[in-house]
Design an enzyme around this catalytic site. Structure first.
Site, PDB file in Angstrom:
ATOM      1  N   ARG A  19      21.087  -9.586 -13.644  1.00  0.00           N
ATOM      2  CA  ARG A  19      20.950  -9.501 -15.103  1.00  0.00           C
ATOM      3  C   ARG A  19      22.279  -9.834 -15.758  1.00  0.00           C
ATOM      4  O   ARG A  19      23.339  -9.462 -15.262  1.00  0.00           O
ATOM      5  CB  ARG A  19      20.529  -8.084 -15.529  1.00  0.00           C
ATOM      6  CG  ARG A  19      19.172  -7.670 -15.029  1.00  0.00           C
ATOM      7  CD  ARG A  19      18.957  -6.185 -15.290  1.00  0.00           C
ATOM      8  NE  ARG A  19      17.640  -5.759 -14.813  1.00  0.00           N
ATOM      9  CZ  ARG A  19      16.537  -5.819 -15.534  1.00  0.00           C
ATOM     10  NH1 ARG A  19      16.579  -6.281 -16.765  1.00  0.00           N
ATOM     11  NH2 ARG A  19      15.385  -5.407 -15.037  1.00  0.00           N
ATOM     12  N   HIS A  47       0.829  -1.213   0.000  1.00  0.00           N
ATOM     13  CA  HIS A  47       0.000   0.000   0.000  1.00  0.00           C
ATOM     14  C   HIS A  47       0.860   1.259   0.000  1.00  0.00           C
ATOM     15  O   HIS A  47       0.621   2.195  -0.783  1.00  0.00           O
ATOM     16  CB  HIS A  47      -0.909  -0.020   1.225  1.00  0.00           C
ATOM     17  CG  HIS A  47      -1.730   1.227   1.372  1.00  0.00           C
ATOM     18  ND1 HIS A  47      -2.808   1.510   0.562  1.00  0.00           N
ATOM     19  CD2 HIS A  47      -1.600   2.295   2.230  1.00  0.00           C
ATOM     20  CE1 HIS A  47      -3.331   2.669   0.907  1.00  0.00           C
ATOM     21  NE2 HIS A  47      -2.616   3.166   1.919  1.00  0.00           N
TER      22      HIS A  47
END
Length: 456
Positions: free
Chosen positions: A406, A250
């Site tokens: 990556r 939230h």
């Protein structure tokens, strides 16, 4: 020092040790009590027979001339040498009346010193001879004692033979103690197996308390209570982590949403521009990254709560059909062999995502072909996904399962990925007691092997 009780493990071991020792001791004493080589009271029937014999001899010597000693020596010399029963005489003082014809044997001298009361005649086995006595001889003027020797042709009782052979005695002791030791082994291993099964359930991600762990020997009951407390604490920690993730979701998404709304308003007022487009792209990528990260965390926390038994076909058949179509749309081919007829217990969504991430990666980075193969050896299932793309440097094969990692040559920012796909796969495998491993294949590309345990 606290004394052991029967409810404790070491108390049970202590009690069984002494109980076994007591049983063996009682058996040995009972065997010795009935051992004919030990001194025993002459049986009633035999006493009657020998007393009658002593009475006849008393009557016979009372009619003979000479002293009682001389008369008894004459009777003794008249006995056949190989008669199965021999008679011996002694004075009341224990002097053996023997002229050497029958030999003053050590066994007789030993027995006469142990048995000298005619009111309580005894018997004892010496080798092949059973000696019994004494019995009173009375010719009216003097008294003497009679001892009877009978040839013993019976074999010693079975338990006596055991006492004579240490190896057989050890074997009998083992047989007697085996039921008690089996009970002890059962009492020890049963709670240990329950504790092992509970630990395996926790290892599989099922954080369940088990009241049966708190039964059995005190040491295991205490360990089981501590184990249940640990599982309860883990569940509370997981619940706290879930609430924290909900709050983070939230708190992070709200400012991102406001940022994108503000950027959209700026575009409406000022028109399209490279800078505003860049802001929107980065905000979108950040929102996707947060969503993937929260998804990974939720999978790690909730995988234990949603487990079911599924066939491999139910899990992956539709996924592979969709992937085959997707590969064809990209101008590539995806082939897979027959899915084994086996079942697996676990979180279906997580297992499906694990294979889907690997397959989609393979389709994305393959040049023309992707191969998916299923291999089952016993309960071990290996799913191999291979592509003919550029692969990754060998030193990075272990790193590609780390979150956000990556490979610069193949996974740049333009690919649109967040670097969490293989991390989700690796996490899913670990939560199902499996593993994920990457290697370079003969096609020049990457192969990812997913290994799991099936139910059959």
């Amino acid at each position: 020092m606290k004394l052991p009780t029967i409810k404790s493990l070491y108390g049970r071991i202590f009690a069984i040790f002494w109980l076994t020792l007591l049983l063996v001791l009682i058996a040995v004493l009972a065997a010795q009590h009935s051992d004919p080589r030990q001194q025993h009271t002459v049986p009633t029937g035999m006493q009657t027979e020998f007393k009658a014999l002593a009475q006849r001899i008393s009557e016979e010597v009372s009619e003979m001339r000479g002293s009682l000693k001389q008369k008894l020596l004459r009777l003794q010399r008249q006995q056949p040498e190989r008669k199965p029963m021999k008679i011996y005489f002694t004075t009341l003082d224990g002097e053996l009346l023997d002229r050497g014809h029958h030999g003053g044997s050590r066994m007789l001298k030993n027995f006469t010193t142990l048995a000298d009361d005619p009111e309580d005649p005894m018997q004892r086995l010496y080798g092949k001879w059973m000696l019994a006595g004494p019995f009173l001889i009375d010719d009216g003027s003097a008294q003497a004692l009679m001892y009877v020797g009978k040839l013993w042709r019976d074999k010693p009782p079975f338990y006596v033979q055991i006492l004579d052979r240490p190896f057989q005695l050890l074997l009998v002791t083992m047989v007697v103690s085996t039921p008690l030791l089996l009970w002890l082994a059962w009492a020890v291993t049963r709670p240990a197996r329950r504790l092992q099964a509970a630990a395996e359930r926790v290892g599989e991600g099922r954080f369940e308390t088990d009241p049966s762990l708190e039964k059995g020997p005190r040491e295991f009951a205490q360990a089981g209570a501590s184990f249940n407390q640990m599982v309860t604490a883990l569940n509370q920690m997981i619940s706290g982590q879930q609430r924290l993730l909900s709050d983070i979701s939230h708190e992070l998404r709200s400012p991102l949403t406001r940022l994108r709304m503000a950027n959209a308003l700026a575009i409406r007022k000022q028109g399209e521009s490279t800078d505003l487009a860049r802001i929107d792209t980065e905000a979108e990528r950040m929102e996707q990254m947060i969503a993937d990260l929260l998804s990974l965390s939720r999978m790690q926390l909730n995988s234990h709560a949603e487990r079911e038994v599924l066939t491999l076909a139910e899990l992956w058949e539709t996924l592979l059909e969709d992937a085959e179509f997707e590969a064809g749309e990209s101008g590539k081919t995806l082939v897979y062999n027959t899915i084994p007829d086996a079942s697996i217990e676990g979180n279906g969504n997580l297992l499906c995502s694990a294979l889907e991430n690997v397959v989609r990666n393979a389709i994305k980075y393959a040049d023309t072909k992707v191969e998916v193969s299923f291999t089952q050896r016993g309960r071990e299932l290996t799913v191999s996904v291979s592509d003919d793309g550029e692969g990754v440097p060998e030193e990075m094969l272990d790193d590609i399962f780390r979150p956000f990692y990556r490979v610069s040559t193949a996974r740049d920012r333009q690919s649109g990925g967040t670097g969490l796909g293989l991390a989700i796969t690796d996490s899913a495998m670990r939560q199902h007691n499996g593993s994920a491993k990457a290697s370079l294949n003969s096609l020049g590309g990457l192969t990812v092997d997913l290994t799991l345990k099936t139910l059959s």
